[in-house]
Motif scaffolding. Structure first.
Motif, PDB file in Angstrom:
ATOM      1  N   ASN A  13     -13.701 -62.298  62.644  1.00 49.29           N
ATOM      2  CA  ASN A  13     -13.373 -63.658  63.070  1.00 49.29           C
ATOM      3  C   ASN A  13     -12.714 -64.430  61.942  1.00 49.29           C
ATOM      4  OD1 ASN A  13     -13.233 -65.959  64.602  1.00 49.29           O
ATOM      5  ND2 ASN A  13     -15.346 -66.560  64.244  1.00 49.29           N
ATOM      6  N   SER A  14     -13.240 -64.280  60.741  1.00 51.84           N
ATOM      7  CA  SER A  14     -12.672 -64.963  59.584  1.00 51.84           C
ATOM      8  C   SER A  14     -11.253 -64.474  59.318  1.00 51.84           C
ATOM      9  CB  SER A  14     -13.550 -64.726  58.364  1.00 51.84           C
ATOM     10  OG  SER A  14     -12.975 -65.314  57.221  1.00 51.84           O
ATOM     11  N   THR A  17      -8.905 -65.912  61.859  1.00 51.47           N
ATOM     12  CA  THR A  17      -8.635 -67.327  61.597  1.00 51.47           C
ATOM     13  C   THR A  17      -7.613 -67.476  60.481  1.00 51.47           C
ATOM     14  OG1 THR A  17     -10.875 -67.899  62.297  1.00 51.47           O
ATOM     15  CG2 THR A  17      -9.701 -69.516  60.958  1.00 51.47           C
ATOM     16  N   GLN A  21      -3.836 -69.085  60.842  1.00 51.52           N
ATOM     17  CA  GLN A  21      -3.370 -70.179  59.990  1.00 51.52           C
ATOM     18  C   GLN A  21      -2.087 -69.795  59.269  1.00 51.52           C
ATOM     19  OE1 GLN A  21      -6.762 -70.986  57.511  1.00 51.52           O
ATOM     20  NE2 GLN A  21      -7.724 -72.345  59.012  1.00 51.52           N
TER      21      GLN A  21
END
Length: 66
Positions: A13-14, A17, A21
């Motif tokens: 998930n990190s 993300t 970005q």
């Protein structure tokens, strides 16, 4: 659910993300470059000629003879 699966899901998930970005930043930069290029193209256009007054030139009226 075991701890390893939770940790792996959190890491994925990190990473997603961060990737989202980064993609957004690249998109914004590309849009800024396109905006700059469009502005340069608009500045390069020649200025339009000033149109003469409608009655000041030949052809302001039409004579019809039958």
């Amino acid at each position: 659910m075991n701890v390893a699966a939770i940790a792996a899901a959190a890491a994925a998930n990190s990473a997603a993300t961060v990737q989202a970005q980064a993609s957004l930043l690249v998109l914004r930069k590309a849009m800024d470059v396109q905006q700059s290029n469009a502005a340069q193209l608009l500045q390069a256009l020649p200025q339009p000629a000033v149109a003469p007054a409608p009655g000041a030139t030949v052809g302001g009226s039409i004579d019809i003879f039958v």
